[in-house]
Design a protein around this motif. Structure first.
Motif, short mmCIF file in Angstrom:
data_model
loop_
_atom_site.label_atom_id
_atom_site.label_comp_id
_atom_site.label_asym_id
_atom_site.label_seq_id
_atom_site.Cartn_x
_atom_site.Cartn_y
_atom_site.Cartn_z
N PRO A 90 42.27 41.00 55.38
CA PRO A 90 42.59 39.76 54.95
C PRO A 90 42.58 39.79 53.06
CG PRO A 90 42.02 39.59 56.41
CD PRO A 90 41.26 40.97 56.42
N ILE A 91 43.44 39.48 52.23
CA ILE A 91 43.24 39.37 50.70
C ILE A 91 43.53 37.72 50.76
CG2 ILE A 91 42.90 41.36 50.22
CD1 ILE A 91 45.96 41.57 49.19
N THR A 92 43.15 37.17 49.59
CA THR A 92 43.75 35.94 49.09
C THR A 92 44.41 36.17 47.70
OG1 THR A 92 42.17 34.55 49.15
CG2 THR A 92 43.09 34.65 50.98
N PRO A 93 44.69 35.15 46.78
CA PRO A 93 45.01 34.88 45.34
C PRO A 93 43.67 35.64 44.87
CG PRO A 93 46.28 33.51 46.50
CD PRO A 93 45.00 33.97 47.67
N GLY A 94 44.15 36.51 43.82
CA GLY A 94 42.48 36.74 42.98
C GLY A 94 41.45 38.31 43.48
N GLN A 95 41.58 38.63 45.19
CA GLN A 95 41.45 39.82 46.02
C GLN A 95 42.14 40.54 44.98
OE1 GLN A 95 40.40 37.35 49.76
NE2 GLN A 95 38.21 36.86 48.92
N VAL A 96 41.38 42.14 45.84
CA VAL A 96 42.55 43.24 46.05
C VAL A 96 41.68 44.43 47.51
CG1 VAL A 96 42.76 43.39 43.65
CG2 VAL A 96 40.32 44.24 44.70
N ALA A 97 42.75 44.83 47.74
CA ALA A 97 42.65 45.86 48.45
C ALA A 97 42.63 47.39 48.32
CB ALA A 97 43.19 45.35 50.23
N ASN A 98 41.80 48.45 48.37
CA ASN A 98 42.11 49.48 47.88
C ASN A 98 42.40 50.41 48.77
OD1 ASN A 98 42.14 50.98 45.52
ND2 ASN A 98 40.50 52.43 46.18
N VAL A 99 43.95 51.21 48.48
CA VAL A 99 44.30 52.09 50.18
C VAL A 99 44.36 54.02 49.21
CG1 VAL A 99 45.86 53.36 51.10
CG2 VAL A 99 45.82 50.58 50.25
N PRO A 100 42.93 54.39 49.13
CA PRO A 100 42.46 55.70 48.59
C PRO A 100 44.00 56.54 49.25
CG PRO A 100 41.59 55.14 50.39
CD PRO A 100 42.34 54.28 50.49
N GLN A 101 44.14 57.66 48.15
CA GLN A 101 46.17 58.15 48.07
C GLN A 101 45.93 59.10 49.78
OE1 GLN A 101 45.77 61.24 44.75
NE2 GLN A 101 47.83 62.70 46.06
N GLY A 102 47.42 58.89 50.23
CA GLY A 102 47.41 59.54 51.41
C GLY A 102 47.10 58.98 52.57
N TRP A 103 46.81 57.84 52.47
CA TRP A 103 45.86 57.09 53.59
C TRP A 103 47.33 56.08 54.87
CZ3 TRP A 103 40.27 55.46 54.43
CH2 TRP A 103 39.32 56.14 53.85
N TRP A 104 47.32 56.27 55.65
CA TRP A 104 48.65 55.47 56.40
C TRP A 104 48.09 54.08 56.12
CZ3 TRP A 104 53.17 55.97 58.26
CH2 TRP A 104 53.64 56.14 59.02
N HIS A 105 48.73 53.30 55.36
CA HIS A 105 48.08 51.86 55.86
C HIS A 105 49.45 50.90 56.04
CE1 HIS A 105 49.79 53.18 51.67
NE2 HIS A 105 49.80 51.97 51.67
N TYR A 106 49.24 49.68 55.83
CA TYR A 106 51.34 48.99 55.67
C TYR A 106 50.06 47.46 55.46
CZ TYR A 106 48.56 47.55 60.39
OH TYR A 106 48.09 47.34 62.10
N GLU A 107 50.77 46.89 55.28
CA GLU A 107 50.52 44.84 54.77
C GLU A 107 51.97 43.70 55.46
OE1 GLU A 107 51.62 47.40 52.15
OE2 GLU A 107 49.93 48.02 51.26
N VAL A 108 51.14 42.89 56.17
CA VAL A 108 51.52 41.47 56.83
C VAL A 108 51.12 40.36 56.21
CG1 VAL A 108 51.46 40.12 59.09
CG2 VAL A 108 50.87 43.17 59.27
N ALA A 109 51.88 39.64 54.99
CA ALA A 109 52.04 38.49 54.80
C ALA A 109 51.44 37.51 56.00
CB ALA A 109 53.22 37.83 54.69
N THR A 110 50.77 36.45 55.70
CA THR A 110 50.16 35.89 56.60
C THR A 110 50.83 34.12 55.90
OG1 THR A 110 48.21 36.13 55.44
CG2 THR A 110 48.83 37.30 57.54
N MET A 111 50.74 34.68 55.46
CA MET A 111 51.93 33.13 55.03
C MET A 111 53.16 33.44 54.32
SD MET A 111 48.11 31.04 53.04
CE MET A 111 49.00 29.96 52.39
N ASP A 112 54.20 32.10 53.84
CA ASP A 112 54.76 31.77 53.51
C ASP A 112 54.66 31.77 52.04
OD1 ASP A 112 56.71 31.59 55.29
OD2 ASP A 112 57.00 29.80 55.31
N GLN A 113 55.53 32.33 51.25
CA GLN A 113 55.42 32.30 49.37
C GLN A 113 54.69 33.41 49.44
OE1 GLN A 113 55.77 28.31 48.17
NE2 GLN A 113 58.04 28.60 48.25
N THR A 114 54.19 34.65 49.90
CA THR A 114 53.15 35.11 49.66
C THR A 114 53.72 36.74 48.33
OG1 THR A 114 52.09 35.53 51.37
CG2 THR A 114 51.97 37.39 50.22
N HIS A 115 53.48 36.99 47.27
CA HIS A 115 53.46 37.77 46.21
C HIS A 115 52.18 38.52 46.02
CE1 HIS A 115 54.37 38.10 41.89
NE2 HIS A 115 54.76 38.64 42.54
#
Length: 206
Positions: A90-115
């Motif tokens: 889970p990430i919120t404003p100011g936080q990051v998540a790193n996905v290595p090259q070639g790794w299967w992944h997806y992102e789900v918004a858990t709040m409205d107005q997610t950017h």
């Protein structure tokens, strides 16, 4: 690159480069070397999502991805090829998540107005989408490989539209799905790919 050329670009308006748009609250803008010709090994996707919308499972064959949360909240889920486990971040404003090259992944918004801002160490954010793999792999190959009924496979993947990018469909009725609203939000549970977005004709960004 001839930096003295009058065609050299040093600035660009990313809001004028939409990759895919589901609706006014869910869309992705893109910046790569095709939009800004002085880019070298940097590109990005500018992602806007409302709650419960998902950037479909995919991988980037030529780049790692750093996902930065500008506003709202999201869970970045990664299939670790070494542990064979889905890892949820889970990430919120100011936080990051790193996905290595070639790794299967997806992102789900858990709040409205997610950017979210997805930054790549490549001049173009090339991608292989789950919807393309599911729909474009011949059904007889899937059936033979996994010993499943070919007609059943065709029926199962019939709603999938390549390239999906953002799911679920605008017309999706959650009450008709076996997974509850709460369980879908739980990052500790994985239900595969329950939703598909039947978006208008959009060419995949390869």
């Amino acid at each position: 690159m001839d930096y003295a050329s009058p065609s050299t670009q040093f600035t660009f308006d990313v809001t004028k480069s939409t990759l895919v748009k589901k609706d006014n609250l869910n869309y992705i803008n893109v910046l790569g070397i095709s939009q800004l010709n002085t880019l070298e090994n940097t590109s990005l996707l500018d992602i806007f999502l409302s709650a419960n919308n998902i950037i479909e499972p995919h991988y980037h064959q030529k780049a790692a991805e750093l996902v930065y949360c500008i506003s709202g909240a999201a869970t970045v889920s990664i299939l670790n090829p070494y542990t064979k486990l889905i890892q949820n971040y889970p990430i919120t404003p100011g936080q990051v998540a790193n996905v290595p090259q070639g790794w299967w992944h997806y992102e789900v918004a858990t709040m409205d107005q997610t950017h979210l801002l997805a930054i790549f160490n490549a001049p173009t954010p090339e991608v292989i989408l789950g919807s393309d793999i599911l729909k474009l792999t011949p059904a007889d190959i899937m059936a033979h490989t996994y010993s499943i009924d070919e007609n059943q496979w065709n029926k199962t993947v019939s709603p999938v539209q390549p390239s999906t990018f953002i799911g679920p469909p605008v017309t999706y009725n959650r009450n008709g799905n076996n997974h509850s609203h709460q369980s879908w939000h739980d990052p500790n549970q994985w239900y595969g790919i329950p939703y598909y977005y039947q978006n208008p004709s959009v060419l995949p960004y390869y």
